[in-house]
Design a protein around this motif. Structure first.
Motif, mmCIF file in Angstrom:
data_model
loop_
_atom_site.group_PDB
_atom_site.id
_atom_site.type_symbol
_atom_site.label_atom_id
_atom_site.label_comp_id
_atom_site.label_asym_id
_atom_site.label_seq_id
_atom_site.Cartn_x
_atom_site.Cartn_y
_atom_site.Cartn_z
ATOM 1 N N UNK A 92 -11.851 43.901 -66.459
ATOM 2 C CA UNK A 92 -10.438 43.828 -66.082
ATOM 3 C C UNK A 92 -9.552 44.159 -67.285
ATOM 4 N N UNK A 93 -8.561 43.334 -67.565
ATOM 5 C CA UNK A 93 -7.517 43.707 -68.524
ATOM 6 C C UNK A 93 -7.956 44.004 -69.946
ATOM 7 N N UNK A 94 -9.062 43.403 -70.373
ATOM 8 C CA UNK A 94 -9.493 43.645 -71.754
ATOM 9 C C UNK A 94 -10.342 44.915 -71.879
ATOM 10 N N UNK A 104 -3.696 49.945 -76.389
ATOM 11 C CA UNK A 104 -3.603 49.855 -77.856
ATOM 12 C C UNK A 104 -3.949 48.451 -78.346
ATOM 13 N N UNK A 105 -3.492 47.436 -77.598
ATOM 14 C CA UNK A 105 -3.797 46.046 -77.980
ATOM 15 C C UNK A 105 -5.303 45.801 -77.929
ATOM 16 N N UNK A 106 -5.958 46.365 -76.913
ATOM 17 C CA UNK A 106 -7.409 46.191 -76.799
ATOM 18 C C UNK A 106 -8.126 46.825 -77.985
ATOM 19 N N UNK A 146 -10.777 51.758 -73.650
ATOM 20 C CA UNK A 146 -9.875 50.641 -73.961
ATOM 21 C C UNK A 146 -8.850 50.413 -72.844
ATOM 22 N N UNK A 147 -8.946 51.208 -71.772
ATOM 23 C CA UNK A 147 -7.948 51.137 -70.699
ATOM 24 C C UNK A 147 -8.059 49.817 -69.923
ATOM 25 N N UNK A 148 -6.967 49.029 -69.852
ATOM 26 C CA UNK A 148 -7.018 47.785 -69.079
ATOM 27 C C UNK A 148 -7.206 48.096 -67.597
ATOM 28 N N UNK A 149 -8.233 47.513 -67.005
ATOM 29 C CA UNK A 149 -8.503 47.743 -65.586
ATOM 30 C C UNK A 149 -7.926 46.602 -64.758
ATOM 31 N N UNK A 150 -7.392 46.949 -63.594
ATOM 32 C CA UNK A 150 -6.964 45.941 -62.636
ATOM 33 C C UNK A 150 -7.997 45.947 -61.519
ATOM 34 N N UNK A 151 -8.545 44.771 -61.190
ATOM 35 C CA UNK A 151 -9.553 44.688 -60.139
ATOM 36 C C UNK A 151 -10.670 45.706 -60.378
#
Lengths: 68, 342
Positions: free
Chosen positions: B225-227, B271-273, B296-301
């Motif tokens: 997910x987000x990380x 970028x934060x990841x 590094x792309x934050x994934x949703x679901x």
């Protein structure tokens, strides 16, 4: 050089503003942003479009010069 | 129907709205840890849900997840938020039983919008075989929705992120790139097909991925997910004492996501990841920048990240029979990095 003031805007809006400005001024533009993420994203857009991008920082704000 | 675009009310959306991992850890690590003999899994291993013993070999698995919208359609948003929250239970190998709604809702939207968000969540919970039995709603300028999900299962059947083994195959069950596509879609820059693929992926329950995986011997599991793949992969690597070697050529990708990344449509979380994982993740020199963006792309679901023997992984992927479900790498005893992209 035409200046785009994208300070206070969060991504992806500065990228879209840069895209619009380059369409009107294909010779190049200067973009002002106030977030590091926007510097990265706007610079990435410029290089993908075949431009050079040079960013300089002053007091937490960046000026990105985009030119051929 | 409201003419206000849901995504116009938010700054960051979906799992990209997660607080940067470095900030979150700084706070959590500074707080005392409450323990109990009945708490089987808590904060320590950064697993997907807490595990609480309720009887002999019987545990309750509980998780909560909510976020601002990444799509404009309220019903679709409700489906995505619910699928995302339910996923944490699937990542533990469980089946969701009972849920509570969490809703923040702005005064500027009509109540029909709230109804459709809740209906989206309800339909997903129903599809998951779960019940929504209550909730809490507060007034807030930025809309947010999600669920608190509870599941009951046998303790020896819980999938952990601490028990992946060296030599395991790494399987990912959904395509990457939804964070990038959502970022571009917010300003109408994403191709229609990319948006369709991203929404199909985000609304899809990880139920099938979990149900089929239960037939195999799963050594470790989490969801992405987000990380990002890098963040959640690193959590398993750190907890299991492994390095994950990922073949970037095998990563499933939403069509158009790499091209959008090349044009700078990247969420802040990307970028934060990377910042958080700087010394823990390595990339082979020939890997293009947009491929790093994807990692590094934050994934949703996002999909499940499963660890099992290479033989099981081949059978599992065949049985899943979906192009987005692939073996993406392997594991070995922890080396210099937690993740190694080649």
């Amino acid at each position: 050089m035409t200046e785009v003031d994208a300070r206070g805007l969060s991504c992806p809006i500065p990228v879209v503003e840069t895209k619009k400005a380059l369409k009107a001024h294909p010779e190049g533009v200067c973009v002002l942003v106030d977030a590091k993420v926007c510097v990265e994203n706007v610079s990435r857009f410029a290089s993908a479009m075949g431009y050079n991008a040079k960013a300089t920082e002053a007091n937490g704000e960046w000026k990105i010069e985009i030119s051929r | 129907m409201s003419s206000i675009r849901l995504t116009s009310l938010v700054k960051t959306s979906g799992c990209a709205a997660k607080l940067p991992p470095s900030d979150l850890h700084a706070v959590i690590d500074s707080l005392p840890v409450l323990s109990s003999p009945d708490l089987v899994e808590g904060f320590e291993t950064a697993d997907d849900a807490l595990v609480w013993r309720v009887g002999e070999n019987r545990v309750c698995v509980q998780t909560v997840d909510f976020f601002p919208p990444m799509v404009d359609d309220p019903y679709t948003f409700g489906q995505i938020a619910a699928a995302n929250a339910l996923s944490d239970v699937y990542a533990m190998g469980g089946e969701p039983s009972v849920c509570l709604n969490l809703m923040c809702f702005p005064a500027c939207l009509t109540l029909d919008v709230m109804r459709r968000i809740l209906l989206g969540g309800l339909d997903k919970a129903k599809e998951a075989g779960a019940v929504i039995a209550g909730g809490h709603t507060i007034s807030d300028p930025t809309p947010k929705y999600g669920l608190c999900v509870t599941s009951f299962m046998n303790e020896d059947e819980v999938w952990s992120n601490r028990t992946a083994l060296p030599g395991d195959a790494v399987v990912l069950t959904k395509a990457l790139g939804v964070g990038i596509v959502n970022t571009a879609a917010k300003v109408d820059e994403a191709p229609e097909e990319s948006v369709r693929q991203a929404q199909d992926s985000m609304t899809r329950l990880n139920r099938k991925a979990r149900d089929i995986a239960r037939k195999y011997r799963i050594h470790g599991a989490t969801d992405v997910t987000g990380f990002s793949l890098s963040g959640h992969g690193s959590e398993v690597a750190a907890a299991s004492g492994l390095t994950l070697k990922i073949n970037t050529a095998d990563l499933p990708v939403i069509d158009g996501a790499l091209e959008l990344a090349r044009f700078g449509f990247l969420p802040e979380g990307r970028y934060a990841n990377e910042e958080f994982l700087r010394d823990k993740v390595s990339f082979a020199e020939n890997i293009k920048l947009e491929m790093r963006d994807l990692c590094f792309d934050p994934q949703t679901s996002g999909g499940l990240l499963l660890f099992m023997s290479p033989g099981d992984a081949r059978s599992y992927v065949k049985e899943m029979d979906m192009d987005c479900c692939r073996i993406i790498g392997t594991t070995y005893k922890q080396g210099k990095y937690l993740m190694e992209y080649v």
